[in-house]
Write an enzyme that holds these catalytic residues in place. Structure first.
Site, PDB file in Angstrom:
ATOM      1  N   PHE A  22      22.539  22.893  -9.352  1.00 52.88           N
ATOM      2  CA  PHE A  22      21.459  23.871  -9.222  1.00 52.88           C
ATOM      3  C   PHE A  22      21.389  24.436  -7.797  1.00 52.88           C
ATOM      4  O   PHE A  22      21.576  25.639  -7.574  1.00 52.88           O
ATOM      5  CB  PHE A  22      20.140  23.212  -9.657  1.00 52.88           C
ATOM      6  CG  PHE A  22      18.892  23.805  -9.087  1.00 52.88           C
ATOM      7  CD1 PHE A  22      18.651  25.171  -9.147  1.00 52.88           C
ATOM      8  CD2 PHE A  22      17.932  22.990  -8.494  1.00 52.88           C
ATOM      9  CE1 PHE A  22      17.487  25.720  -8.622  1.00 52.88           C
ATOM     10  CE2 PHE A  22      16.766  23.531  -7.967  1.00 52.88           C
ATOM     11  CZ  PHE A  22      16.549  24.895  -8.028  1.00 52.88           C
ATOM     12  N   ILE A  23      21.161  23.570  -6.816  1.00 51.00           N
ATOM     13  CA  ILE A  23      21.036  24.050  -5.435  1.00 51.00           C
ATOM     14  C   ILE A  23      22.377  24.557  -4.923  1.00 51.00           C
ATOM     15  O   ILE A  23      22.466  25.635  -4.322  1.00 51.00           O
ATOM     16  CB  ILE A  23      20.456  22.943  -4.521  1.00 51.00           C
ATOM     17  CG1 ILE A  23      19.011  22.637  -4.923  1.00 51.00           C
ATOM     18  CG2 ILE A  23      20.526  23.374  -3.047  1.00 51.00           C
ATOM     19  CD1 ILE A  23      18.374  21.467  -4.172  1.00 51.00           C
ATOM     20  N   GLN A  87      25.563  18.977  -0.619  1.00 46.80           N
ATOM     21  CA  GLN A  87      24.496  18.846  -1.627  1.00 46.80           C
ATOM     22  C   GLN A  87      24.832  17.805  -2.699  1.00 46.80           C
ATOM     23  O   GLN A  87      23.973  17.441  -3.489  1.00 46.80           O
ATOM     24  CB  GLN A  87      24.251  20.196  -2.327  1.00 46.80           C
ATOM     25  CG  GLN A  87      24.155  21.397  -1.399  1.00 46.80           C
ATOM     26  CD  GLN A  87      23.041  21.310  -0.397  1.00 46.80           C
ATOM     27  OE1 GLN A  87      21.903  21.011  -0.769  1.00 46.80           O
ATOM     28  NE2 GLN A  87      23.333  21.562   0.870  1.00 46.80           N
ATOM     29  N   SER A  92      17.045  11.927  -9.010  1.00 49.44           N
ATOM     30  CA  SER A  92      16.123  11.272  -9.925  1.00 49.44           C
ATOM     31  C   SER A  92      15.747   9.868  -9.468  1.00 49.44           C
ATOM     32  O   SER A  92      16.576   8.942  -9.459  1.00 49.44           O
ATOM     33  CB  SER A  92      16.654  11.212 -11.354  1.00 49.44           C
ATOM     34  OG  SER A  92      15.830  10.385 -12.152  1.00 49.44           O
ATOM     35  N   SER A 131      15.623  14.128   1.365  1.00 46.12           N
ATOM     36  CA  SER A 131      14.592  14.256   0.336  1.00 46.12           C
ATOM     37  C   SER A 131      13.225  13.831   0.853  1.00 46.12           C
ATOM     38  O   SER A 131      13.121  12.939   1.714  1.00 46.12           O
ATOM     39  CB  SER A 131      14.974  13.369  -0.856  1.00 46.12           C
ATOM     40  OG  SER A 131      13.870  13.144  -1.706  1.00 46.12           O
ATOM     41  N   SER A 132      12.189  14.442   0.290  1.00 45.82           N
ATOM     42  CA  SER A 132      10.816  14.048   0.622  1.00 45.82           C
ATOM     43  C   SER A 132      10.527  12.612   0.197  1.00 45.82           C
ATOM     44  O   SER A 132       9.561  12.002   0.662  1.00 45.82           O
ATOM     45  CB  SER A 132       9.821  14.992  -0.062  1.00 45.82           C
ATOM     46  OG  SER A 132       9.988  14.955  -1.466  1.00 45.82           O
ATOM     47  N   TYR A 155      16.995   5.633  -4.837  1.00 44.14           N
ATOM     48  CA  TYR A 155      17.308   7.018  -4.470  1.00 44.14           C
ATOM     49  C   TYR A 155      16.795   7.329  -3.063  1.00 44.14           C
ATOM     50  O   TYR A 155      17.523   7.837  -2.210  1.00 44.14           O
ATOM     51  CB  TYR A 155      16.700   7.999  -5.482  1.00 44.14           C
ATOM     52  CG  TYR A 155      16.819   9.447  -5.053  1.00 44.14           C
ATOM     53  CD1 TYR A 155      18.045  10.100  -5.081  1.00 44.14           C
ATOM     54  CD2 TYR A 155      15.702  10.150  -4.593  1.00 44.14           C
ATOM     55  CE1 TYR A 155      18.168  11.423  -4.662  1.00 44.14           C
ATOM     56  CE2 TYR A 155      15.811  11.469  -4.185  1.00 44.14           C
ATOM     57  CZ  TYR A 155      17.049  12.105  -4.223  1.00 44.14           C
ATOM     58  OH  TYR A 155      17.166  13.409  -3.791  1.00 44.14           O
ATOM     59  N   LYS A 159      18.840   8.230   0.674  1.00 46.18           N
ATOM     60  CA  LYS A 159      18.592   9.385   1.544  1.00 46.18           C
ATOM     61  C   LYS A 159      18.217   8.938   2.961  1.00 46.18           C
ATOM     62  O   LYS A 159      18.598   9.567   3.952  1.00 46.18           O
ATOM     63  CB  LYS A 159      17.504  10.282   0.942  1.00 46.18           C
ATOM     64  CG  LYS A 159      17.919  10.941  -0.367  1.00 46.18           C
ATOM     65  CD  LYS A 159      19.133  11.843  -0.181  1.00 46.18           C
ATOM     66  CE  LYS A 159      19.516  12.600  -1.414  1.00 46.18           C
ATOM     67  NZ  LYS A 159      20.685  13.479  -1.207  1.00 46.18           N
ATOM     68  N   ASN A 216       3.576  12.811 -16.930  1.00 48.29           N
ATOM     69  CA  ASN A 216       3.500  11.415 -16.508  1.00 48.29           C
ATOM     70  C   ASN A 216       2.259  11.210 -15.660  1.00 48.29           C
ATOM     71  O   ASN A 216       2.040  11.924 -14.686  1.00 48.29           O
ATOM     72  CB  ASN A 216       4.743  11.017 -15.710  1.00 48.29           C
ATOM     73  CG  ASN A 216       6.011  11.130 -16.551  1.00 48.29           C
ATOM     74  OD1 ASN A 216       6.830  12.010 -16.354  1.00 48.29           O
ATOM     75  ND2 ASN A 216       6.147  10.243 -17.512  1.00 48.29           N
TER      76      ASN A 216
END
Length: 324
Positions: A22-23, A87, A92, A131-132, A155, A159, A216
């Protein structure tokens, strides 16, 4: 504002790892549209051939099918390249909790291979996706670089390790690395399918199909949703960033805050659907609230995002209506 006026040397070559994702595919497209050469490296485990088939006739585009866990492939992919936009990764949070060993292999070893390959090929700038999620359980808003909490998933840990390696490769080997902590990216070509699909494309697809989406938790979690064009701007501006800004990580977001339940009803209204969502259990490893300070990225890499959530969501909706 934006990235339209960013210029590079005429024969500049960019390597985009995960370029069929995607990115990555949006980055490939933007760079090709600016007239520069793009080499895409992807093993197509997550990315899709159809995302890059769009560029097949562009003489400035080339594709390497390969796995970042293989150092030789990474070294070969970096030959003759000026800028690496890394990237490639498995995303997930919940999936990483089920597959920690796999995430270690791809996200940590794969990124380290790419840094090493970049070092060996004297790459000018190495930009990588963080990632945040590295903020973990740090409760304060807005999230600010240097104030991180306890990591909540494999995950997020991958990062965080990438960022530490980025610092080291700048300090020890003089490789200019820039970590971009993406906050909830959305936009065209984001996959709406599968158990781990991102929430916005998933909601849109289910609403278009008159299905009841599951939210969720209570829907009161908030996110700093960031439109894809802002991510492209950050990557290209990082390629032009000063050397003293290297070896660091930056929040890349719009700086807004949207609640999931509000987004759901806004999308339903825009699509003229009256579908009541189902509320499911909270996902393991999820952060309740996420909102970024982008002051550091503004100051050091000149990041100045053009696309608010409202502007981006209209563009995304129009794309999905035509492509789902």
């Amino acid at each position: 504002m934006g990235y339209e006026n960013i210029e590079f040397e005429k024969d500049s070559v960019f390597l985009v790892t995960g370029g069929a994702g995607f990115i990555g595919s949006n980055l490939c497209e933007a760079i090709l549209n600016k007239g520069y050469k793009v080499r895409c490296l992807d093993d197509l485990s997550n990315g899709k051939q159809e995302n890059v088939d769009l560029f097949i006739d562009d003489p400035n585009y080339s594709f390497i099918k390969g796995d970042i866990r293989n150092l030789d492939i990474c070294i070969k992919a970096c030959e003759g390249v000026d800028y690496v936009l890394h990237q490639a990764a498995w995303g997930s949070v919940p999936r990483s909790i089920e597959m920690p060993l796999f995430y270690e292999e791809v996200n940590i070893k794969g990124t380290l291979n790419m840094m090493e390959a970049s070092k060996q090929n004297a790459i000018k700038k190495f930009i990588y996706a963080s990632s945040s999620s590295v903020y973990g359980d740090e409760p304060n808003l807005p999230k600010q670089e240097g104030i991180e909490g306890n990591i909540l998933s494999p995950y997020a840990l991958t990062k965080q390790v990438n960022e530490e390696y980025g610092k080291l490769y700048t300090k020890l080997y003089n490789l200019d690395t820039y970590g971009l902590r993406y906050f909830n990216v959305f936009g065209k070509r984001q996959d709406p399918n599968g158990a781990y699909a991102a929430v916005i494309p998933k909601f849109i697809k289910q609403l278009l199909n008159d299905e009841r989406p599951t939210i969720n938790g209570d829907g009161k979690q908030s996110r700093d949703f960031t439109y894809i064009e802002n991510i492209i701007e950050a990557n290209l501006k990082a390629c032009k960033a000063p050397k003293h800004a290297a070896g660091q990580a930056y929040n890349i977001a719009y700086g807004g805050r949207e609640y999931l339940i509000d987004i759901y009803y806004e999308l339903a209204k825009a699509l003229r659907k009256e579908v009541v969502p189902i509320f499911g259990p909270t996902r393991k490893g999820d952060i309740k609230h996420s909102n970024a300070s982008i002051a550091k990225a503004k100051e050091l890499i000149g990041y100045d995002p053009d696309y608010s959530f409202e502007k981006g969501i209209l563009l995304a909706l129009n794309w999905y209506k035509e492509n789902i």
